[in-house]
Design a protein around this motif. Sequence first.
Motif, mmCIF file in Angstrom:
data_model
loop_
_atom_site.group_PDB
_atom_site.id
_atom_site.type_symbol
_atom_site.label_atom_id
_atom_site.label_comp_id
_atom_site.label_asym_id
_atom_site.label_seq_id
_atom_site.Cartn_x
_atom_site.Cartn_y
_atom_site.Cartn_z
ATOM 1 N N GLN A 1 1.070 -1.344 -0.172
ATOM 2 C CA GLN A 1 0.267 0.180 0.231
ATOM 3 C C GLN A 1 0.852 1.597 0.276
ATOM 4 O O GLN A 1 0.637 2.318 -0.720
ATOM 5 N N VAL B 1 -7.410 -8.141 -7.199
ATOM 6 C CA VAL B 1 -8.475 -7.383 -5.942
ATOM 7 C C VAL B 1 -7.961 -6.944 -5.367
ATOM 8 O O VAL B 1 -8.331 -5.798 -5.387
ATOM 9 N N ALA B 2 -7.690 -7.116 -4.655
ATOM 10 C CA ALA B 2 -7.292 -6.441 -3.553
ATOM 11 C C ALA B 2 -5.821 -5.150 -4.366
ATOM 12 O O ALA B 2 -5.952 -4.254 -3.368
ATOM 13 N N THR C 1 -6.109 -4.107 -6.525
ATOM 14 C CA THR C 1 -6.892 -2.532 -7.138
ATOM 15 C C THR C 1 -7.845 -1.460 -5.934
ATOM 16 O O THR C 1 -7.398 -0.766 -5.836
ATOM 17 N N GLY C 2 -7.771 -2.891 -5.173
ATOM 18 C CA GLY C 2 -8.271 -1.452 -3.872
ATOM 19 C C GLY C 2 -7.596 -0.496 -2.998
ATOM 20 O O GLY C 2 -7.938 0.210 -3.041
ATOM 21 N N HIS C 3 -6.345 -0.812 -3.612
ATOM 22 C CA HIS C 3 -5.587 0.104 -3.384
ATOM 23 C C HIS C 3 -4.884 0.616 -3.911
ATOM 24 O O HIS C 3 -5.524 2.519 -3.234
ATOM 25 N N LEU D 1 -7.065 2.278 -6.008
ATOM 26 C CA LEU D 1 -8.312 3.352 -5.890
ATOM 27 C C LEU D 1 -7.870 3.969 -4.745
ATOM 28 O O LEU D 1 -8.440 5.011 -5.202
ATOM 29 N N ASP D 2 -7.734 3.609 -3.820
ATOM 30 C CA ASP D 2 -7.781 4.324 -2.026
ATOM 31 C C ASP D 2 -6.675 4.752 -2.573
ATOM 32 O O ASP D 2 -6.941 5.903 -1.976
ATOM 33 N N MET E 1 -11.563 -7.639 -10.028
ATOM 34 C CA MET E 1 -11.286 -5.578 -9.852
ATOM 35 C C MET E 1 -12.466 -4.735 -10.884
ATOM 36 O O MET E 1 -11.995 -3.600 -10.154
ATOM 37 N N LEU F 1 -14.983 -3.377 -8.428
ATOM 38 C CA LEU F 1 -14.147 -2.465 -7.610
ATOM 39 C C LEU F 1 -14.271 -0.337 -8.254
ATOM 40 O O LEU F 1 -14.523 0.085 -7.576
ATOM 41 N N SER G 1 -16.047 2.676 -7.814
ATOM 42 C CA SER G 1 -15.632 3.639 -7.405
ATOM 43 C C SER G 1 -15.620 5.054 -7.104
ATOM 44 O O SER G 1 -15.081 6.119 -6.264
#
Length: 213
Positions: free
Chosen positions: A55, A86-87, A89-91, A93-94, A144, A147, A151
């Motif tokens: 991250q 998936v995780a 991509t979440g990072h 986007l965050d 992915m 999310l 978003s």
Amino acid sequence: MNVTVFGATGAIGSLTVAELLERGHQVTAYARNPQKVPATWGDRVRIVIGEVSDQDAIDTAVAGADAVVSALGPSMDRKATGTPLVAGTGHILDAMKNHKVRRYIGHATPAVLDPREKPTPVTRLIGFLPRTFMRRAYDEITGMTDLIKQSGLDWTVIRFIAPKNTPRQDRVRIGYFGTDKLGFAVSRADIAAFTAAQIDDDTYVGRAPAISN
């Protein structure tokens, strides 16, 4: 514009970096393996090394960006486990929300439908095959994309079926299954060119156009 590219040393990612540089953009390349960074980039590209699970490194890569491109795609290795993208991509986007970066361009297959698109025999087939024989990869690419769509960012997801290492073509088909005439194969060079073109084009914001030769 300042553009951060994830999956920058992959087959499509590296071509996308080249397209962005040719168009005059400043590029930050996020890469897992520093040995895969092309020597031809020289000092023209800012390099950030890290895993998709890192991250802090992802946040560093996104800082200062005007747009983000993700050329990340699921591993086809049958020994692969989990859904790290998936995780990851979440990072991404965050980090974009943290740094107030709105524009996101990613990649997928027609197993993912455009919000305005209806299923066709092609999309059903492209969904059935990975769902049945490559379930982990299917779950990763759909996870992915879910999310990304949720978003609230200015996203575009470029879909393609059979990327090839063929020369860039003079004519590219762009559209949606069920309404437009689309083929199967597409040059990776054409995918990269279309991806780079979306950085300062809002035609496909909130859409998932399919591309083919």
